[in-house]
Design a protein around this motif. Structure first.
Motif, PDB file in Angstrom:
ATOM      1  N   THR A  54      13.513   3.155  -7.726  1.00  0.00           N
ATOM      2  CA  THR A  54      12.665   2.325  -6.871  1.00  0.00           C
ATOM      3  C   THR A  54      13.447   1.107  -6.380  1.00  0.00           C
ATOM      4  O   THR A  54      13.197   0.621  -5.279  1.00  0.00           O
ATOM      5  N   THR A  55      14.396   0.645  -7.176  1.00  0.00           N
ATOM      6  CA  THR A  55      15.233  -0.476  -6.736  1.00  0.00           C
ATOM      7  C   THR A  55      16.011  -0.082  -5.489  1.00  0.00           C
ATOM      8  O   THR A  55      16.064  -0.836  -4.515  1.00  0.00           O
ATOM      9  N   TRP A  56      16.606   1.108  -5.491  1.00  0.00           N
ATOM     10  CA  TRP A  56      17.368   1.595  -4.339  1.00  0.00           C
ATOM     11  C   TRP A  56      16.471   1.727  -3.103  1.00  0.00           C
ATOM     12  O   TRP A  56      16.826   1.308  -2.014  1.00  0.00           O
ATOM     13  N   ARG A  57      15.298   2.309  -3.308  1.00  0.00           N
ATOM     14  CA  ARG A  57      14.379   2.511  -2.182  1.00  0.00           C
ATOM     15  C   ARG A  57      13.901   1.187  -1.591  1.00  0.00           C
ATOM     16  O   ARG A  57      13.549   1.119  -0.422  1.00  0.00           O
ATOM     17  N   GLY A  58      13.927   0.132  -2.410  1.00  0.00           N
ATOM     18  CA  GLY A  58      13.490  -1.170  -1.936  1.00  0.00           C
ATOM     19  C   GLY A  58      14.565  -1.950  -1.183  1.00  0.00           C
ATOM     20  O   GLY A  58      14.285  -2.986  -0.594  1.00  0.00           O
ATOM     21  N   LEU A  59      15.787  -1.440  -1.185  1.00  0.00           N
ATOM     22  CA  LEU A  59      16.875  -2.128  -0.491  1.00  0.00           C
ATOM     23  C   LEU A  59      16.867  -1.812   0.998  1.00  0.00           C
ATOM     24  O   LEU A  59      16.556  -0.688   1.396  1.00  0.00           O
ATOM     25  N   GLU A  61      18.671  -0.977   4.550  1.00  0.00           N
ATOM     26  CA  GLU A  61      19.795  -0.098   4.875  1.00  0.00           C
ATOM     27  C   GLU A  61      21.115  -0.873   4.856  1.00  0.00           C
ATOM     28  O   GLU A  61      22.128  -0.363   4.379  1.00  0.00           O
ATOM     29  N   SER A  62      21.097  -2.102   5.321  1.00  0.00           N
ATOM     30  CA  SER A  62      22.318  -2.921   5.335  1.00  0.00           C
ATOM     31  C   SER A  62      22.793  -3.233   3.909  1.00  0.00           C
ATOM     32  O   SER A  62      23.995  -3.261   3.646  1.00  0.00           O
ATOM     33  N   GLU A  63      21.844  -3.439   2.990  1.00  0.00           N
ATOM     34  CA  GLU A  63      22.215  -3.700   1.597  1.00  0.00           C
ATOM     35  C   GLU A  63      22.798  -2.448   0.952  1.00  0.00           C
ATOM     36  O   GLU A  63      23.761  -2.530   0.197  1.00  0.00           O
ATOM     37  N   ASP A  70      29.442  -4.483  -6.004  1.00  0.00           N
ATOM     38  CA  ASP A  70      28.666  -5.656  -5.593  1.00  0.00           C
ATOM     39  C   ASP A  70      27.171  -5.382  -5.736  1.00  0.00           C
ATOM     40  O   ASP A  70      26.410  -6.250  -6.167  1.00  0.00           O
ATOM     41  N   LEU A  71      26.754  -4.172  -5.368  1.00  0.00           N
ATOM     42  CA  LEU A  71      25.340  -3.791  -5.508  1.00  0.00           C
ATOM     43  C   LEU A  71      24.918  -3.823  -6.973  1.00  0.00           C
ATOM     44  O   LEU A  71      23.841  -4.325  -7.308  1.00  0.00           O
TER      45      LEU A  71
END
Length: 105
Positions: A54-59, A61-63, A70-71
């Motif tokens: 869910t963390t990935w889905r909340g980012l 596209e630029s992030e 860094d991520l």
């Protein structure tokens, strides 16, 4: 043996139960040491990022396009879990292969 994960992660809890002597490090609270993270990224590459979270889905596209290390520094919960350091080797996930390699059921 050190198990890096999240205390709220079911998979990490299963791994800890099978590896009672492992030291647990919560990646949100205590972070993964930079040297360990770099070694893990060199060994596992893109697999180190959990792109189903869910963390990935909340980012934005630029992030998501940022450098993986860094991520992970900015969002420790993005790391696929658990990351286990044992005997100078790193293991990622809690697959049958990892369990067999660590002698855990």
């Amino acid at each position: 043996m050190i198990l890096y994960g999240l205390k709220t992660c079911d998979t990490c809890r299963k791994a800890l139960k099978s590896l009672p002597d492992a030291e647990f490090v919560d990646v949100r609270a205590d972070r993964v040491p930079e040297a360990v993270l770099r070694t893990a990224h060199a060994q596992f590459g893109a697999a180190l990022l959990n792109t189903r979270s869910t963390t990935w889905r909340g980012l934005a596209e630029s992030e998501r396009a940022g450098a993986p290390l860094d991520l992970l520094a900015a969002h420790p919960a993005l790391m696929k879990r658990p990351l286990i350091e044992a005997g100078g080797r790193l293991y990622l996930g809690w697959t049958a292969e990892v369990r067999a390699a660590l002698g855990a059921g």
